[in-house]
Structures are given as structure tokens and as C-alpha cells.
Enzyme design. Sequence first.
Site, mmCIF file in Angstrom:
data_model
loop_
_atom_site.group_PDB
_atom_site.id
_atom_site.type_symbol
_atom_site.label_atom_id
_atom_site.label_comp_id
_atom_site.label_asym_id
_atom_site.label_seq_id
_atom_site.Cartn_x
_atom_site.Cartn_y
_atom_site.Cartn_z
ATOM 1 N N HIS A 190 0.844 -1.198 0.000
ATOM 2 C CA HIS A 190 0.000 0.000 0.000
ATOM 3 C C HIS A 190 0.874 1.241 0.000
ATOM 4 O O HIS A 190 1.981 1.225 0.554
ATOM 5 C CB HIS A 190 -0.911 0.027 1.241
ATOM 6 C CG HIS A 190 -2.081 0.928 1.051
ATOM 7 N ND1 HIS A 190 -2.036 2.265 1.359
ATOM 8 C CD2 HIS A 190 -3.313 0.691 0.547
ATOM 9 C CE1 HIS A 190 -3.200 2.795 1.063
ATOM 10 N NE2 HIS A 190 -3.995 1.874 0.565
ATOM 11 N N ARG A 193 -9.442 -3.176 6.911
ATOM 12 C CA ARG A 193 -10.564 -3.574 6.053
ATOM 13 C C ARG A 193 -10.363 -5.026 5.602
ATOM 14 O O ARG A 193 -11.305 -5.784 5.484
ATOM 15 C CB ARG A 193 -10.670 -2.614 4.857
ATOM 16 C CG ARG A 193 -10.888 -1.166 5.290
ATOM 17 C CD ARG A 193 -10.753 -0.202 4.137
ATOM 18 N NE ARG A 193 -9.426 -0.249 3.532
ATOM 19 C CZ ARG A 193 -9.090 0.333 2.396
ATOM 20 N NH1 ARG A 193 -10.004 1.030 1.733
ATOM 21 N NH2 ARG A 193 -7.860 0.247 1.919
ATOM 22 N N ASP A 252 -8.071 -5.204 -0.980
ATOM 23 C CA ASP A 252 -8.455 -5.989 -2.151
ATOM 24 C C ASP A 252 -8.079 -7.467 -2.043
ATOM 25 O O ASP A 252 -8.499 -8.274 -2.874
ATOM 26 C CB ASP A 252 -7.809 -5.396 -3.410
ATOM 27 C CG ASP A 252 -8.286 -3.975 -3.655
ATOM 28 O OD1 ASP A 252 -9.492 -3.744 -3.523
ATOM 29 O OD2 ASP A 252 -7.450 -3.106 -3.955
HETATM 30 N N1 HAX Z 1 4.305 -7.040 -5.111
HETATM 31 C C1 HAX Z 1 5.538 -6.847 -5.661
HETATM 32 N N2 HAX Z 1 6.214 -5.697 -5.569
HETATM 33 C C2 HAX Z 1 5.639 -4.728 -4.842
HETATM 34 C C3 HAX Z 1 4.398 -4.867 -4.222
HETATM 35 C C4 HAX Z 1 3.717 -6.091 -4.395
HETATM 36 N N3 HAX Z 1 2.507 -6.299 -3.874
HETATM 37 N N4 HAX Z 1 4.098 -3.728 -3.578
HETATM 38 C C5 HAX Z 1 5.109 -2.885 -3.812
HETATM 39 N N5 HAX Z 1 6.049 -3.492 -4.583
HETATM 40 C C6 HAX Z 1 7.257 -2.903 -5.141
HETATM 41 C C7 HAX Z 1 6.859 -1.725 -6.005
HETATM 42 O O1 HAX Z 1 6.445 -2.139 -7.306
HETATM 43 C C8 HAX Z 1 8.098 -0.900 -5.993
HETATM 44 O O2 HAX Z 1 9.010 -1.472 -6.913
HETATM 45 P P1 HAX Z 1 9.969 -0.542 -7.817
HETATM 46 O O3 HAX Z 1 10.840 0.163 -6.840
HETATM 47 O O4 HAX Z 1 10.663 -1.517 -8.693
HETATM 48 O O5 HAX Z 1 9.047 0.406 -8.559
HETATM 49 C C9 HAX Z 1 8.657 -1.134 -4.589
HETATM 50 O O6 HAX Z 1 8.035 -2.333 -4.122
HETATM 51 C C10 HAX Z 1 8.307 -0.010 -3.618
HETATM 52 O O7 HAX Z 1 6.924 0.222 -3.670
HETATM 53 P P2 HAX Z 1 6.132 0.810 -2.417
HETATM 54 O O8 HAX Z 1 6.663 2.180 -2.138
HETATM 55 O O9 HAX Z 1 6.110 -0.173 -1.306
HETATM 56 O O10 HAX Z 1 4.671 0.848 -2.976
HETATM 57 P P3 HAX Z 1 4.019 1.977 -3.887
HETATM 58 O O11 HAX Z 1 3.500 3.020 -2.980
HETATM 59 O O12 HAX Z 1 4.909 2.384 -4.993
HETATM 60 O O13 HAX Z 1 2.798 1.199 -4.534
HETATM 61 C C11 HAX Z 1 0.938 -0.250 -4.562
HETATM 62 C C12 HAX Z 1 1.690 0.824 -3.771
HETATM 63 C C13 HAX Z 1 -0.369 -0.554 -3.862
HETATM 64 C C14 HAX Z 1 0.640 0.288 -5.970
HETATM 65 C C15 HAX Z 1 1.832 -1.507 -4.640
HETATM 66 O O14 HAX Z 1 2.034 -2.010 -3.337
HETATM 67 C C16 HAX Z 1 1.263 -2.587 -5.533
HETATM 68 O O15 HAX Z 1 1.463 -2.541 -6.756
HETATM 69 N N6 HAX Z 1 0.519 -3.576 -4.940
HETATM 70 C C17 HAX Z 1 -0.115 -4.612 -5.720
HETATM 71 C C18 HAX Z 1 -1.382 -4.072 -6.378
HETATM 72 C C19 HAX Z 1 -2.457 -3.792 -5.329
HETATM 73 O O16 HAX Z 1 -2.735 -4.608 -4.476
HETATM 74 N N7 HAX Z 1 -3.081 -2.602 -5.432
HETATM 75 C C20 HAX Z 1 -4.188 -2.225 -4.545
HETATM 76 C C21 HAX Z 1 -3.802 -1.206 -3.505
HETATM 77 C C22 HAX Z 1 -4.959 -0.824 -2.647
HETATM 78 C C23 HAX Z 1 -5.818 0.177 -3.349
HETATM 79 O O17 HAX Z 1 -5.463 1.320 -3.617
HETATM 80 N N8 HAX Z 1 -6.959 -0.233 -3.720
HETATM 81 O O18 HAX Z 1 -7.736 0.611 -4.392
#
Ligand code: HAX
Length: 429
Positions: free
Chosen positions: A310, A319, A365
Amino acid sequence: MKLERLLSRMETLTEQVRQERKELAQHRELAIGNVTVGHVLGGMRGLVSLLCDTSSVLPNEGLRIRNIPILELVDSYPEDVFFLLLTGSMPSEEEKAEIRAAFAKYSNVPYYVWNTLEALPPDTHPMVMLSIGLLAMERESRFRQAYEAGTPRQDLWRFMLEDAIILLSRITTLAAGIYRMRFAKGDRIPPHPDLDWGANYAAMLGLPDPNGEFTRLIRMYLVLHSDHGGGNVSAFSANTVGSALSDIYYALSAGFNGLAGPLHGLANQEVLRFVMSIYDRFNGIPSEAQLRDLLWERLHAGQVIPGFGHAVLRVTDPRFIAFHRFGKEHCSDDPIFQIVDLLYQVAPKVLQEHGKAKNPWPNVDAASGSLLYHYGMTEYQFYTVMFAVSRALGISAQLVLNRAALAPIIRPKAITTEKLKELIAQAQS
Ligand code: HAX
């Protein structure tokens, strides 16, 4: 519209908010943070630059709605939570009756919306249908009509509130109709004026619900997704559009277009797709070791683990905890829920070892889709619509409050790469 009690609360609140903003504006020049190169490059992450009073997200705790931890609201009715989001207090019994009646009153969706949706290609994504359905109704915006009639800016919030109630009243009918149309479920089921908002939605979706568990899930679902602060993609987009005095139909549609992205609301669809692929690959539930290997395979291929991580949270999303508890109570024999449960045990450890994600814990999610699936909503392309209907509560409340507060147009400044380099060079010299 018979909403005297809510209107009178909102009038008082509007006075207070405007007064408060005037007082705050006296400190206009006070710095409360630094804009760094990281903010400019990193999507403004963590940059404090918005006001949002409906809810807040605490990194080590999760969502609070008007300062009430979300887990304390899981048994509330979503329309009461809308009242809370808007006014800062839970409604009294009389106010509950008033808001429930208002949410039921406008629940018929105009014929031209259905005609528009029926004209779309049959494989159109349900989020596109929702967005188009909302935009089709824009012609009915009372806010826009009031603006065109020269209503003073300080009174426009009343019309935004009217639009919000009408839109919320209809959005469940619209979404349920989209579900039935898009997935060939048969005729639309009309709204029932005597049911509460969540129960009506559950009934219009038309899935079997012999003991009312699905209705309970839907009410909880609507509450849990109702709001998540002001900085997330959907709320921020909707508020930016609303700040141009575009009406709620434009603003919400814009927010939902952002919600449709896989890094935001589409993640619930992606999670279920992912869980189903695990089920198919192992012909059932994998062992812990098999799941760990699969997650590593995914990470090595540069893919994310959907449902984990997140942008703000640094703990398990409360949640998710609420959904997980519900699943443990009602669906613990369901293999799809069992895979979700196994992921909860395995994925955080893998993500921690991987060392990239700042938050290895599950987000909202991760479990929501498996519960919908259990009750017969197997069409996971629809899950983001479920999220959107819920989030309409919070975003609508934010839009009304922003108009009440006379919030200005949102207009951050962008700079060129050249200018950024120049600023870095200046700072280094
Ligand atoms: N799986 C693999 N890698 C992940 C990850 C996951 N679940 N979560 C974060 N990372 C990676 C990022 O891609 C990022 O990699 P890079 O440096 O290579 O770009 C690194 O870890 C640092 O990311 P972060 O700072 O921890 O996370 P962000 O704030 O950039 O992104 C996200 C947050 C939710 C987009 C991310 O955790 C993600 O892509 N999760 C999977 C998709 C997901 O579950 N999305 C729903 C989020 C909840 C929401 O908003 N719902 O509406």
C-alpha cells in the site's frame, strides 16, 4: 427533497468550515513541509497539500472515518456512514429514517441510460459502463442548472448535496443493472422502496441469498470501501475535476476512471484472477512451499503480488481484517477463500525477503473478491464496480464539503526536467 435535518446540520457545518478556513488562511505563509525532488519525481507521495476531513489513513492503524476506526463501523448501514462522512456525527434515529428514505426515493434510473448502455459492444468493461452511465445522467445535474441560473457560489453546495443524494440513490440500481446486462443474468430487478440501500443493492444484483448473509456482506462491503482520505487516485481526481465547478457526474466519473486502474481499484479483479490461476495450476489448494515458489516466480518475472502493499499503510489493512473475519466465519470451507487465507500467511514473508515493498501486508483488495465469489458473483470484471459504488459515498461527501468550504480550483505547478536540473545545480553550488 425532504432532508430538513441533514440540511440544517450542513448549514451549521458550512458556517463552521468557512470560519475555520478563514482563520487557517491567516497562516498562509507558514511552511509545514518541504517539497523535495523526490516529491516531484515520485507522484507527490507523502506531500501534504490537501485538506480532507471525511476520513484519514494512519500508516500504522489504517482508515478512520471522521476519527472513528473503521473496524468500529463494520455493522453500520452505509447510508448512515454517508451521513457520518458528511457531518462528522452518526445520524439520530430520525435522521437515519430521513437519509434512508432519501436514498430510496430517486432509485429509478432513467430509460435513456439503459438505452445508451445497451448500445455498447457486449464486451465493454463494466467500469466503462458505469462511467458512461453516470455521464449520461449529467444532463439532470441540479448543480449545473443552479450554476447556469447564476446561483451565488456560496449556495452551490446545496445543489451538490441534492445531486449527491440523487446519484447515490441511483448508483446501486445502475450498477446492478450493468451486472445483469453485462453478464446475461436476465431482466433487471427494479429497486424496492422499502429496503435499505445495501439490501436493495444486494436484491437488485439478484444472487441467491437464502439467509441474508450476502446482504450483510454487501452492507459491510459498502462501508469498508466508502472512503480512504483525499490523496488516493480516485478521490484526488474527482476533487480536482470538482474544483473546476464541474458537477458530481463529471467528477465521480473521472474518479472512477482512475479507480479502474490495476494499481488502484482494479486490484480486486486482479486478485481474484490471480487466486483462480493458482487454483487452476494446482488443481486445488497448493502447499505452502508450492505457493512460495509461485510467488517468487512472479516477483522474478517483474510482476506484483496483487492485494499486497500500500502507498500509505504499513500494517495489515483493517478492512482486510474485517473481510478475513467474515470469510473465516462464513466461507472457511471454500477453496478460493482458503487460497486467500494461505496467501495471507505466505506472501508477507516472501515480500519481506524480496525487500522492495515498503508494506508487505494485505490491503483491502486481498480478500474482498473471494467473498463475492463465494456468494455467486463469479464475474470478477465486476468487482471494481462494487468498489466504485461504495466509494461514491466518500467522494460525494468530499465534493459536497469542498463546495461548502468554497475550496478553490486545484492547480499544482509542474516544472520541466531542465528546470529541475537547474534547481538541483543551484542547490549544490
Ligand atoms: N508485489 C511486488 N512488488 C511490490 C508490491 C507487491 N505487492 N508492492 C510494492 N512493490 C514494489 C513496487 O512495485 C516498488 O518497486 P519498484 O521500486 O521496482 O518500482 C517497490 O516495491 C516499492 O513500492 P512501495 O513504495 O512499497 O509501494 P508503492 O507506494 O509504490 O505502490 C501499490 C503501492 C499498492 C501500488 C503496490 O504495493 C502494488 O502494486 N501492490 C499490488 C497491487 C495492489 O494490491 N493494489 C491495490 C492497492 C490498494 C488500493 O489502492 N486499492 O484501491
